[in-house]
Design an enzyme around this catalytic site. Structure first.
Site, PDB file in Angstrom:
ATOM      1  N   SER A 278      74.662  14.996  14.562  1.00 46.54           N
ATOM      2  CA  SER A 278      74.774  16.423  14.887  1.00 46.54           C
ATOM      3  C   SER A 278      73.595  16.971  15.673  1.00 46.54           C
ATOM      4  CB  SER A 278      74.943  17.242  13.604  1.00 46.54           C
ATOM      5  OG  SER A 278      73.864  17.004  12.712  1.00 46.54           O
TER       6      SER A 278
ATOM      7  N   ASP B 241      71.610  26.547   9.352  1.00 42.18           N
ATOM      8  CA  ASP B 241      72.301  26.332   8.086  1.00 42.18           C
ATOM      9  C   ASP B 241      71.385  25.504   7.193  1.00 42.18           C
ATOM     10  OD1 ASP B 241      72.587  23.667   8.903  1.00 42.18           O
ATOM     11  OD2 ASP B 241      74.681  23.905   9.493  1.00 42.18           O
TER      12      ASP B 241
ATOM     13  N   HIS C 132      70.693  22.040   9.585  1.00 38.33           N
ATOM     14  CA  HIS C 132      70.449  21.964  11.025  1.00 38.33           C
ATOM     15  C   HIS C 132      69.484  23.030  11.534  1.00 38.33           C
ATOM     16  CE1 HIS C 132      74.505  20.242  10.230  1.00 38.33           C
ATOM     17  NE2 HIS C 132      73.989  19.268  10.959  1.00 38.33           N
TER      18      HIS C 132
END
Length: 361
Positions: free
Chosen positions: A43, A337, A340
């Protein structure tokens, strides 16, 4: 002859050697301009590939993207741009790095770079399979597919030139450690050191694949301070009052990250010696992140161990939803979040890489 009589001659000899080396450096041709950037991993460099596969690991919904141009939820796991977006923009390649699976990406776009990465993935293909995301093997298949499209468009010679002068970024490993060691029932049965070594073997194999495909500028990201990710702080303090107040990093996980990064740097040195004519470099993300955590005011940050989305303790992906409450000013948060980084943090990481790493490419 007196031994001291040799000293002036020896010193003169050394000076001449140094002057020759300086002359060679001065006359050395500069590295060709960077043609493209291709990203593989998780990610941290996924620009939205997961939008096009059936997985829960998606972020193509608000509040993700709230700081992105036009506030688009592109599938990036952040409020805005990733480090790779800032880098390609700074290099003058394109405004942002697109996801390979995005239908709007045309063959001509491949010539300046794309991301093949997949959130929830890792160096260990079992990590991606468990999260129903794109394995590194599949990412490689997509890269080979992209090569074919590029060759059809501009021919073999030009494609080879683009690949030779492109920068390749590998950013993965965090999910492997979290999913398979820290938060897994089998974690207690796995030697952390042995598992790290197995991941590094996979790095080595992937770099060899890149080299054989013509890549000559390869950067490999180390691990972040995993113990400082908000979700890890929460999970390791679930039974203590510090889950909400006086949150602190989980040091043994940070220790593991540092050990892994040391091993990775040793591996990279060996790869640089082995793959002559290439530049294989270590991309340090641990240092800028830990510096932001220890010295937040230097970066205009106020919160470093909680995310902006929801409570900031556990929310990520499907748990960070349009109805989730978000912080008033995300630019003051290190994490968007619970896993991340925010666009602010990614901007710092990109600047760090552009200053410390890219001049060596």
């Amino acid at each position: 002859m007196n031994r001291n009589q040799h000293k002036p001659m020896f010193v003169t000899f050394l000076i001449n050697i140094l002057l020759l080396q300086l002359l060679n450096l001065t006359n050395a041709s500069p590295s060709p301009p960077i043609t493209a950037l291709y990203a593989f991993g998780d990610s941290t460099v996924d620009s939205g590939n997961n939008n096009y596969i059936p997985t829960l690991f998606q972020s193509n919904h608000p509040p993700y993207g709230k700081s992105f141009p036009s506030k688009l939820s592109t599938g990036r796991f952040s409020d805005g741009k990733l480090a790779t977006d800032f880098i390609v923009s700074s290099l003058g390649l394109k405004p942002t790095l697109p996801a390979y699976l995005n239908p709007s990406v045309k063959p001509v776009d491949l010539l300046t770079g794309v991301s093949f990465a997949s959130a929830g993935g890792g160096l260990d293909d079992r990590t991606a399979k468990s999260s129903l995301t794109i394995t590194m093997d599949k990412q490689w298949s997509y890269f080979e597919e992209a090569l074919g499209k590029m060759k059809s468009l501009v021919g073999d010679s030009e494609t080879n030139r683009v690949i030779k002068n492109a920068v390749f970024v590998i950013s993965a490993g965090t999910n492997d450690m979290i999913f398979n060691v820290y938060d897994h029932v089998l974690g207690s049965l796995i030697s952390v050191s042995d598992y790290q070594d197995s991941l590094l073997t996979k790095v080595e194999v992937f770099v060899q694949r890149l080299y054989e495909a013509g890549a000559r500028r390869i950067t490999i990201a180390g691990l972040p301070p995993i113990g400082c990710l908000p979700v890890q702080v929460t999970l390791t303090s679930i039974n203590t009052p510090r889950i909400f107040h006086h949150r602190i990093c989980t040091e043994h996980q940070n220790d593991d990250s540092r050990v892994y990064n040391q091993k990775l740097q040793k591996l990279i040195f060996g790869l640089s010696q082995r793959f002559r004519g290439s530049k294989v470099l270590y991309l340090d993300i641990y240092s800028p992140l830990i510096d932001m955590i220890k010295h937040p005011r230097k970066y205009g940050l106020e919160e470093t161990l909680r995310g902006c989305c929801g409570t900031g303790l556990l929310e990520a992906g499907p748990l960070c939803q349009p109805l989730s409450r978000t912080c008033d000013d995300v630019s003051k948060y290190l994490f968007f979040d619970s896993v991340h980084p925010s666009q602010t943090a990614y901007s710092v990481i990109a600047s760090f890489a552009l200053q410390k790493l890219f001049p060596l490419l």
